[in-house]
Design an enzyme around this catalytic site. Structure first.
Site, PDB file in Angstrom:
ATOM      1  N   ASN A  99     -10.533   4.644 -65.956  1.00 37.10           N
ATOM      2  CA  ASN A  99     -11.428   3.470 -65.321  1.00 37.10           C
ATOM      3  C   ASN A  99     -12.696   2.919 -66.225  1.00 37.10           C
ATOM      4  OD1 ASN A  99     -12.379   6.185 -64.766  1.00 37.10           O
ATOM      5  ND2 ASN A  99     -13.450   5.327 -62.940  1.00 37.10           N
ATOM      6  N   THR A 158      -5.053  16.669 -60.262  1.00 32.45           N
ATOM      7  CA  THR A 158      -5.156  17.149 -61.790  1.00 32.45           C
ATOM      8  C   THR A 158      -6.149  18.290 -61.971  1.00 32.45           C
ATOM      9  OG1 THR A 158      -4.472  15.046 -62.347  1.00 32.45           O
ATOM     10  CG2 THR A 158      -5.244  16.568 -64.096  1.00 32.45           C
ATOM     11  N   ALA A 159      -7.283  18.444 -61.188  1.00 28.31           N
ATOM     12  CA  ALA A 159      -8.167  19.565 -61.357  1.00 28.31           C
ATOM     13  C   ALA A 159      -7.625  20.586 -60.845  1.00 28.31           C
ATOM     14  CB  ALA A 159      -9.351  18.649 -60.542  1.00 28.31           C
ATOM     15  N   GLU A 167     -15.369  16.350 -62.351  1.00 26.48           N
ATOM     16  CA  GLU A 167     -15.870  15.275 -61.498  1.00 26.48           C
ATOM     17  C   GLU A 167     -14.615  14.501 -61.047  1.00 26.48           C
ATOM     18  OE1 GLU A 167     -16.917  12.189 -59.992  1.00 26.48           O
ATOM     19  OE2 GLU A 167     -16.937  11.302 -62.110  1.00 26.48           O
ATOM     20  N   CYS A 191     -15.498   6.015 -59.303  1.00 26.12           N
ATOM     21  CA  CYS A 191     -15.117   7.122 -58.420  1.00 26.12           C
ATOM     22  C   CYS A 191     -16.400   6.678 -57.678  1.00 26.12           C
ATOM     23  CB  CYS A 191     -15.157   8.360 -58.961  1.00 26.12           C
ATOM     24  SG  CYS A 191     -16.671   8.535 -60.127  1.00 26.12           S
ATOM     25  N   GLU A 198     -23.643  17.207 -63.943  1.00 30.49           N
ATOM     26  CA  GLU A 198     -23.919  17.109 -65.392  1.00 30.49           C
ATOM     27  C   GLU A 198     -25.073  15.919 -65.362  1.00 30.49           C
ATOM     28  OE1 GLU A 198     -20.242  15.790 -67.529  1.00 30.49           O
ATOM     29  OE2 GLU A 198     -19.145  17.329 -66.865  1.00 30.49           O
TER      30      GLU A 198
END
Length: 489
Positions: A157, A237-238, A255, A289, A470
């Site tokens: 994105n 996916t995480a 994230e 996001c 982060e």
């Protein structure tokens, strides 16, 4: 495609150990605004990742022994080189991702430049701790050292923006990296690789392996010599990354998605709130996001808000991304467009009202963009909290507007999803703003604004929106190992 046709296609190569390396197989990458294949991306797997990790490991001793100041100067040089080519990077990002040229020029590429400058500076200002125990004749202090090879996996994105948000702190701290951008948006990462040598980045410090998550991403996550993974992408996916990296005890920064609420109280300044909330709903085609996708409006102003919000949303022009007057570009892929459209269909089937956009207003596109993946900004009202449109991340130019009565009620409803990344609160009552901000389950809360970022401060989400934070201090802590040393004198 015939040979003559394929000659025109851009073919990317992996960047390993300071050199571009061809790959044995490739995947197609599409231009979302035309629907045509315009570039071929390496379909890397275990072998390519192995070579990249080897190069990163070999480069680690020299890079990690450089002083923070030396690394800082190199990061600043890289920032200058990207900035010098800002227009070329912006054009490439817009063509590759479908975002408007205006957004790429003003947001994506400047932020990528800033990421390098910011961490080039912040690395010079971290201090370690020291405590004394005079009665015991002891002094304790901490020291921090880079971890090793960092695996960095970034999404489609905000391609260069989010890749550099990982690369900059990783190498500033003295790690070497193997990065895997999304196979759908790899061009700007490849362009950046061309500048590394000129910036003074030694071979092997930054390696970029292109390919799919299932092949290249998996190989990177499973590699025993990659102790740390920073990932931005989907919660699904995480989960897989967490499972695959668990046997190796890897350090993870994840994230993930959001289903971000905007809470608009009846004392909100609508002249500010409405244009900002349109932007927070539809910027970058809603493919951020941090975008607002659930708008809770206090009942007293609900109908006025809705009328003005829809009128403002209709002014946003959807069209060719390279046209500077376009506000909304193309969505990333045919599949993604289909998925986003299906959410709107589901809402309609459940009895919600679609007030503008998809299926309601005609979409006029220039001749060259008829096959592109475009969608109008879409506003849905009268949708139930338990609807999938209010619970799941749609990640497109779609937002839902619902009414609420009390502060207590809206906090509970805003928190009633599995995500907790960002929230916005609109009110002129200072006490209320603080109360609501404290009670929202959200890593970031913006009040009377949206997406105002200070990179010093922690960024990340709660619940299914991720693990870890982060930012200046947080990235430094993630990308280094701390050691406590005790001396008796």
């Amino acid at each position: 495609p015939t040979m003559a046709h394929s000659k025109a296609l851009l073919v990317l190569e992996n960047f390993i150990g300071g050199k571009f390396v061809p790959c044995s197989s490739y995947v197609d990458s599409y231009n979302p605004s035309t629907g045509d294949v315009y570039c071929r991306v390496p379909d890397s797997g275990r072998e390519e990742v192995e070579a990249a990790v080897k190069a990163a490991k070999a480069a680690f001793p020299i890079w990690s022994s450089k002083s923070p100041l030396e690394r800082s100067q190199i990061l600043n040089k890289l920032a200058d080189l990207i900035e010098h080519d800002l227009e070329a990077f912006a054009q490439a990002e817009s063509k590759d991702q479908g975002k408007t040229i205006t957004f790429a020029r003003t947001v994506d590429i400047p932020r990528a430049v800033h990421n390098f400058r910011f961490f080039a500076s912040s690395i010079l200002h971290h201090v370690t701790e020291c405590t004394e125990m005079p009665a015991m004749g002891c002094v304790h202090y901490t020291s921090r050292a880079p971890v090793g090879v960092a695996g960095l996996i970034s999404p489609w994105n905000l391609p260069l923006y989010l890749l550099t948000w990982k690369i900059a702190p990783a190498i500033a701290c003295g790690n070497t990296v193997v990065a895997k951008p999304s196979e759908m948006t790899s061009v700007t990462a490849w362009m950046m690789c061309k500048l590394l040598e000129k910036a003074g980045v030694p071979p092997g410090v930054v390696n970029v392996v292109f390919g799919t998550g299932a092949k290249a991403g998996e190989a990177l996550v499973c590699h025993p010599d990659v102790p740390l993974i920073s990932f931005t992408g989907s919660t699904l996916t995480a989960q897989r990354i967490t499972e695959k990296s668990a046997p190796h005890c890897k350090r993870l920064s994840l994230e993930l998605g959001g289903k971000n609420p905007a809470i608009i109280f009846d004392d909100a300044d609508l002249s500010q709130c409405i244009p900002t909330t349109v932007r927070s709903s539809f910027a970058n085609q809603g493919e951020i996001c941090l975008c607002t996708s659930r708008i809770f409006v206090q009942r007293g102003i609900y109908s006025e808000f809705l009328k003005r919000f829809v009128a403002e949303a209709k002014k946003w022009k959807t069209g060719n991304p390279s046209d500077p007057t376009s506000d909304v570009g193309a969505l990333i892929s045919k599949e993604h467009l289909e998925k986003v459209r299906n959410y709107v269909k589901k809402a309609q089937a459940e009895g919600a009202r679609v007030l503008c956009g998809e299926g309601v207003d005609p979409l006029a596109l220039p001749p060259g963009n008829q096959k592109g993946y475009f969608m109008l900004p879409t506003v849905i009202a009268e949708v139930k909290d338990e609807s999938c449109c209010m619970q799941e991340e749609i990640f497109g130019p779609v937002t839902c507007v619902v009414a609420f009565d009390t502060e207590e009620e809206v906090i509970e409803r805003a928190n009633g999803v599995k995500y907790g990344l960002a929230a916005t609160v609109w009110s002129s009552n200072v006490g209320r703003v603080h109360r609501v901000a404290h009670r929202l389950q959200s890593g970031l809360v913006w009040t009377n604004c949206w997406l105002v970022r200070d990179l010093n401060l922690p960024f990340g989400g709660m619940k299914a929106s991720g693990i870890g934070r982060e930012g200046a201090k947080d990235s430094y802590e993630f990308f280094t190992e701390v050691k406590t040393i005790t001396i008796k004198h």
